[in-house]
Structures are given as structure tokens and as C-alpha cells.
Design a protein around this motif. Structure first.
Motif, PDB file in Angstrom:
ATOM      1  N   ALA A  71       0.834  -1.199   0.000  1.00 10.01           N
ATOM      2  CA  ALA A  71       0.000   0.000   0.000  1.00 10.01           C
ATOM      3  C   ALA A  71       0.868   1.249   0.000  1.00 10.01           C
ATOM      4  O   ALA A  71       0.583   2.221  -0.723  1.00 10.01           O
ATOM      5  CB  ALA A  71      -0.933  -0.006   1.211  1.00 10.01           C
ATOM      6  N   THR A  72       1.931   1.234   0.792  1.00  6.15           N
ATOM      7  CA  THR A  72       2.843   2.383   0.832  1.00  6.15           C
ATOM      8  C   THR A  72       3.505   2.586  -0.526  1.00  6.15           C
ATOM      9  O   THR A  72       3.593   3.715  -1.025  1.00  6.15           O
ATOM     10  CB  THR A  72       3.907   2.166   1.927  1.00  6.15           C
ATOM     11  N   SER A  74       2.391   1.596  -3.444  1.00  7.50           N
ATOM     12  CA  SER A  74       1.373   2.038  -4.410  1.00  7.50           C
ATOM     13  C   SER A  74       1.056   3.517  -4.231  1.00  7.50           C
ATOM     14  O   SER A  74       0.886   4.248  -5.221  1.00  7.50           O
ATOM     15  CB  SER A  74       0.099   1.213  -4.256  1.00  7.50           C
ATOM     16  N   ALA A  75       0.981   3.971  -3.005  1.00  4.48           N
ATOM     17  CA  ALA A  75       0.710   5.393  -2.753  1.00  4.48           C
ATOM     18  C   ALA A  75       1.844   6.251  -3.286  1.00  4.48           C
ATOM     19  O   ALA A  75       1.599   7.313  -3.893  1.00  4.48           O
ATOM     20  CB  ALA A  75       0.510   5.626  -1.260  1.00  4.48           C
ATOM     21  N   MET A  78       1.536   6.306  -7.059  1.00  2.00           N
ATOM     22  CA  MET A  78       0.433   7.183  -7.487  1.00  2.00           C
ATOM     23  C   MET A  78       0.834   8.640  -7.366  1.00  2.00           C
ATOM     24  O   MET A  78       0.522   9.460  -8.245  1.00  2.00           O
ATOM     25  CB  MET A  78      -0.823   6.896  -6.647  1.00  2.00           C
ATOM     26  N   HIS A  79       1.541   8.995  -6.302  1.00  2.00           N
ATOM     27  CA  HIS A  79       1.992  10.370  -6.121  1.00  2.00           C
ATOM     28  C   HIS A  79       2.933  10.768  -7.272  1.00  2.00           C
ATOM     29  O   HIS A  79       2.800  11.854  -7.837  1.00  2.00           O
ATOM     30  CB  HIS A  79       2.697  10.531  -4.773  1.00  2.00           C
ATOM     31  N   ARG A  82       0.891  11.251 -10.458  1.00  2.00           N
ATOM     32  CA  ARG A  82       0.160  12.523 -10.447  1.00  2.00           C
ATOM     33  C   ARG A  82       1.096  13.690 -10.734  1.00  2.00           C
ATOM     34  O   ARG A  82       0.739  14.627 -11.450  1.00  2.00           O
ATOM     35  CB  ARG A  82      -0.532  12.714  -9.094  1.00  2.00           C
TER      36      ARG A  82
END
Length: 96
Positions: A71-72, A74-75, A78-79, A82
Motif C-alpha cells: 500500500a505504501t 502504491s501510494a 500514485m503520487h 500525479r
């Protein structure tokens, strides 16, 4: 006469429902009594169950750690995406 027949049918249905409920309740109470009367577990059985529970807990902890890391990651990805998208949009807007 029809009303009397309907009343008798309703009474019979209620009696069947009550009998069914009594049978189910009796079975549940019998199972509870059997569990209370069961012989106590041996120390070996308790240790085996404890060992199995410990293994399951260790597995769950490891799984949670892996999922948290994913999860970390993936975050962070994603950052970065973006940020890249915002940069590309600014470049596109400047060229138009």
C-alpha cells in the motif's frame, strides 16, 4: 362450517410450528450439554492448539506487513504519476 375448518387448520399449523421449534431447541440444548460434559483437553492438545494459533497469528502479522508495504509503495507510485501527469499537462498547455 368453513370457518371451523380454517380454525382447525390454523391450530394444526401452529401445533406443527411449536413442535418444530421444540425439536430445534432440544437439539441445541443437547449439544450444549454434550460440550459441558466433554472431558477436559490434555495439556498436549492445549499446547498443539496454542502452537497452531501462534503460527496463524505469525502468518497474519507477516501478511499485514506485506500488504502495508504494498500500500505504501502504491501510494508513492500514485503520487509520482500525479506529479508526472501535472507536468505533462503544463507542457501541453504551454505548447498550445
Amino acid at each position: 362450517m368453513i370457518m371451523l375448518g380454517l380454525l382447525a387448520a390454523a391450530c394444526a399449523a401452529a401445533a406443527l410450528a411449536a413442535a418444530g421449534f421444540a425439536l430445534v431447541t432440544s437439539r441445541e440444548n443437547s449439544k450444549k450439554a454434550d460440550a459441558l460434559c466433554a472431558p477436559p483437553m490434555s495439556e498436549r492438545e492445549i499446547r498443539e492448539q496454542l502452537a497452531k494459533a501462534q503460527i496463524a497469528l505469525d502468518h497474519e502479522v507477516a501478511t499485514r506487513l506485506v500488504l502495508q508495504q504494498q500500500a505504501t509503495d502504491s501510494a508513492a507510485e500514485m503520487h509520482q504519476m500525479r506529479t508526472d501527469l501535472a507536468f505533462i499537462k503544463r507542457q501541453r498547455d504551454k505548447s498550445n
